[in-house]
Design an enzyme around this catalytic site. Structure first.
Site, PDB file in Angstrom:
ATOM      1  CB  CYS A   1       4.222  -1.591  -0.061  1.00  0.00           C
ATOM      2  SG  CYS A   1       3.974  -0.204   1.058  1.00  0.00           S
TER       3      CYS A   1
ATOM      4  CB  CYS B   1       8.398   0.927   0.829  1.00  0.00           C
ATOM      5  SG  CYS B   1       7.752  -0.702   1.241  1.00  0.00           S
TER       6      CYS B   1
ATOM      7  CB  CYS C   1       4.228  -2.972   4.124  1.00  0.00           C
ATOM      8  SG  CYS C   1       5.703  -2.691   3.138  1.00  0.00           S
TER       9      CYS C   1
ATOM     10  CB  CYS D   1       7.391   0.880   4.716  1.00  0.00           C
ATOM     11  SG  CYS D   1       5.704   0.879   4.082  1.00  0.00           S
TER      12      CYS D   1
ATOM     13  CG  ASP E   1      -3.143   2.178 -23.863  1.00  0.00           C
ATOM     14  OD1 ASP E   1      -3.381   1.228 -24.629  1.00  0.00           O
ATOM     15  OD2 ASP E   1      -2.168   2.207 -23.090  1.00  0.00           O
TER      16      ASP E   1
END
Lengths: 467, 240
Positions: free
Chosen positions: A257, A260, A273, A275, A393
């Site tokens: 998530c 959270c 979720c 949260c 990168d």
């Protein structure tokens, strides 16, 4: 209720929320809402609210002298840049004009309906689709060359001062600068995945920046991807959101998530979720052969652009255009013929060879492009660079499932050809490393597909001849 | 080890930001090239517990919220700690390095207790260290290390750990030219690349520890030597 969408209103009574400076002439009549109602259900009210477009001529009239000077100077320099073949003029002209008049972007935007398109993948193609979609109703300008920061936006708006519509691609981290200057009519949020982390930084930083951008423009309609938890996290708090669902694809950046950190297990399902963050209901849904609108109608979706990813991009374009009063059927007919967007998916002549150019710059887009080439057995040339615009990168190469290329004839080149070759060896893919894309094309069989990352793609496109 | 080498990939949903999965692919393939079977056990953060019976453990890096969430999962179910106490090899990359240390401070200034498998304390710096790194490894037979770093944390080692290498270019831990941390068979590093792809000697050392036996040498991918040379010459982003 937002400024760009007036619930329950139909027809031409709606006022544009931008500045109105002139009477509307030459504006194609807005689609009649009743035309779109299902004949068997005459009482049905179309769920998109029909909005009158702003009026051509509006943005251009009554400009203060300083704006005229800035635009004039910018155009001269852009023209010189093009004539001297220094570039498309998109950046330099816009930059000069912007330096002559700070705040020029807001002035050029006034009175127009502007759709801003952002996300990590598909911005350029979706912007081309949105611009084409808007043209079903009026002229539209766009930053087609992909210059997606403020000077590029200024340049795009300068090229056609009378266009009532604009579709502008914007870099994820620059949307906040745009909304500090003006309130777009619609903001399209496509997706958020890891991309150039050495340059852009963490996904969370991008989310914060996007959320700040949206907070400035509560009356702007947001068209957002309900299948990407990172996008849901950004847009969920906004007062007016239209949700688009195309199915979840690249998920490695979204399995925890974004708010959270809890694990989200059923990303393909109605995830919720603890949260409170949850997958919203879709307004527009992409199916196997159609796009399902908020009116409950399934419209056939046929495109020249390949792959499911472009079916999703097209649906975003239909949804965004519908928010500005465009008729989805007319939009779909118009975008069906689009074959390429700034060279993406274009079949070109390169070194006297017929080549299809595909752009893949991060794991999410490689997933889509490898999917696209899996349907045939054409020779493949893969090109990976790592300049500043690509990110230095290339560790992300290990997040791409190159295993699907086993048994294919693969030529590898670009500045990071060695990294890619090692990755392919570990994936069990036979490949040959060659010095340059020219060498690779010389050694490939007929009609190869070339998958290249950003600067490699740009360089190949510049050398190519459109067929 | 009848079913082959068991490789544990820990919490890739939280710690797997940038190519970290590659380290698993490299271990699997280097075993396969030698005809040794392997099995990768992927432990998601939703798993009820962390198994302690695997032969080698890998942790990648993640953003702050993910890293602290990973810390909660790993301290609740101490399979990794028990395996490490038995001498099973562990590789921690970037955020993995930080949470395997004794203490780390996230970007918001909050201090967190680490798992303490290496003696290392991490604090955020003013700016991210980004770019190519080369270091000389202190581990026998590993030699020159090459990788790409991208991290805000700076890590100071205590007396209980030694660095994985001494930095010849790049930032590494940001203290005393140290790169990474080693205690027993626990190896931590800031290097992406991923590190085991660019540094096969380190991959084989972890596998030898995992199997308790020396490995047969194999022919390396032919581009690998050239890649290692190229990466030590190039100047990408790092000012030093």
């Amino acid at each position: 209720m937002t400024g760009t969408r007036r619930d329950g209103e139909q027809g031409e009574t709606a006022e544009p929320d931008g500045e109105r400076t002139a009477a509307g002439e030459g504006v194609p009549p807005p689609p009649r809402a009743a035309d779109d109602a299902t004949p068997t259900d005459p009482a049905a009210v179309p769920p998109w609210r029909v909005i009158a477009p702003p009026h051509p001529g509006g943005p251009a009239t009554g400009r203060p002298l300083r704006t005229s000077l800035a635009v004039g100077a910018g155009r001269v320099v852009a023209g010189m840049s093009r004539r001297l073949r220094l570039g498309s003029g998109g950046m330099i002209g816009g930059r000069l004009a912007l330096s002559l008049q700070p705040g020029l972007l807001g002035r050029l935007a006034a009175g127009r309906r502007i759709v801003m398109i952002t996300g990590t993948n598909g911005k350029t193609t979706t912007t081309a689709l949105v611009a084409e979609a808007l043209r079903s109703r009026g002229t539209a300008t766009s930053n087609v060359t992909g210059a997606n920061m403020l000077d590029g936006h200024v340049a795009a708006l300068m090229t056609d001062l009378s266009a009532p519509f604009a579709a502008l691609e914007v870099d994820e981290l620059h949307l906040a600068q745009v909304t500090a200057e003006f309130a777009p009519s619609v903001i399209v949020l496509l997706n958020l995945s890891r991309d150039q982390m050495d340059r852009v930084g963490e996904i969370r930083t991008v989310q914060r920046s996007l959320r700040a951008a949206l907070e400035r423009v509560p009356r702007t309609r947001v068209v957002a991807n309900r299948d990407d938890p990172n996008i849901v996290s950004v847009a969920a708090g906004h007062p007016g959101v239209t949700w688009v669902s195309g199915g979840a694809r690249w998920m490695h950046d979204a399995s925890n998530c974004p708010r959270c950190g809890a694990c989200i297990t059923d990303l393909d399902g109605p995830w919720r979720c603890e949260c409170g963050l949850a997958r919203p209901e879709a307004d527009w849904t992409v199916t196997a052969d159609a796009v399902l609108g908020p009116d409950g109608r399934a419209r056939q979706l046929s495109l020249q652009l390949p792959g499911h990813v472009n079916r999703i991009n097209a649906t975003f374009a239909v949804a965004a255009a519908a928010e500005l009063g465009c008729d989805p059927d007319r939009v779909l007919a118009r975008i069906a013929d689009l074959r390429q967007a700034s060279g993406r998916y274009a079949t070109v002549l390169l070194d006297d060879r017929v080549v299809r150019l595909l752009l893949a710059k991060n794991p999410a887009s490689w997933l889509e492009m490898l999917d696209l080439v899996s349907g045939h057995d054409r020779p493949l040339v893969l090109v990976v660079n790592s300049r500043e615009a690509d990110g230095y990168d290339v560790s992300w190469l290990w997040d791409v499932d190159f295993e699907s290329l086993r048994g294919r004839a693969v030529l590898v080149t670009g500045e990071r050809g060695l990294d890619l070759a090692v990755r392919l060896r570990y994936a069990g893919v036979r490949c040959e490393v060659v010095g340059t894309p020219q060498d690779a094309l010389g050694r490939s069989g007929a009609e190869p597909d070339v998958i290249a990352n950003y600067t490699a793609f740009r360089d190949l496109l510049a050398r190519s001849v459109t067929r | 080890m009848s079913g082959g080498v068991r490789i544990a990939l820990l919490l890739p949903d939280l710690l797997g930001t940038y190519g970290d999965r590659g380290n698993v692919l490299v271990l699997e393939q280097r075993l396969a090239w030698r005809g040794i079977p392997s099995e990768t056990v992927t432990v998601l953060s939703s798993a009820p517990e962390v198994p302690e019976s695997c032969d080698v453990y890998l942790l990648g890096g993640g953003e702050d919220v993910a890293q602290t969430a990973a810390m909660r999962v790993l301290s609740r179910s101490p399979g990794l700690q028990r395996a490490a106490a038995r001498g099973v090899p562990v590789l921690g990359i970037c955020g993995g390095l930080q949470l395997l240390g004794t203490e780390f401070t996230t970007g918001d200034g909050v201090r967190h207790e680490g798992l303490g498998l290496v003696d290392a304390v991490t604090e955020p710096a003013g700016e991210r260290a980004i770019g190519e790194v080369t270091a000389n490894s202190v581990l026998a037979g590993v030699g020159m290390l090459t990788g790409f770093e991208n991290h805000l944390g700076r890590t100071r080692l205590g007396a209980g750990s030694v660095p994985l290498g001494r930095v010849t270019r790049g930032t590494g831990n940001g203290h005393e030219r140290a790169e990474g941390a080693v205690r027993g068979h626990v190896v931590c590093t800031y290097l992406h690349g991923p590190i085991l792809a660019r540094n096969p000697a380190l991959a084989d050392l972890l596998l030898e520890w995992a199997m308790g036996a020396p490995l047969q040498p194999i022919a390396e991918p032919e581009e690998l030597a050239a890649l290692r040379v190229e990466r030590t010459r190039v100047r990408a982003r790092n000012p030093k």
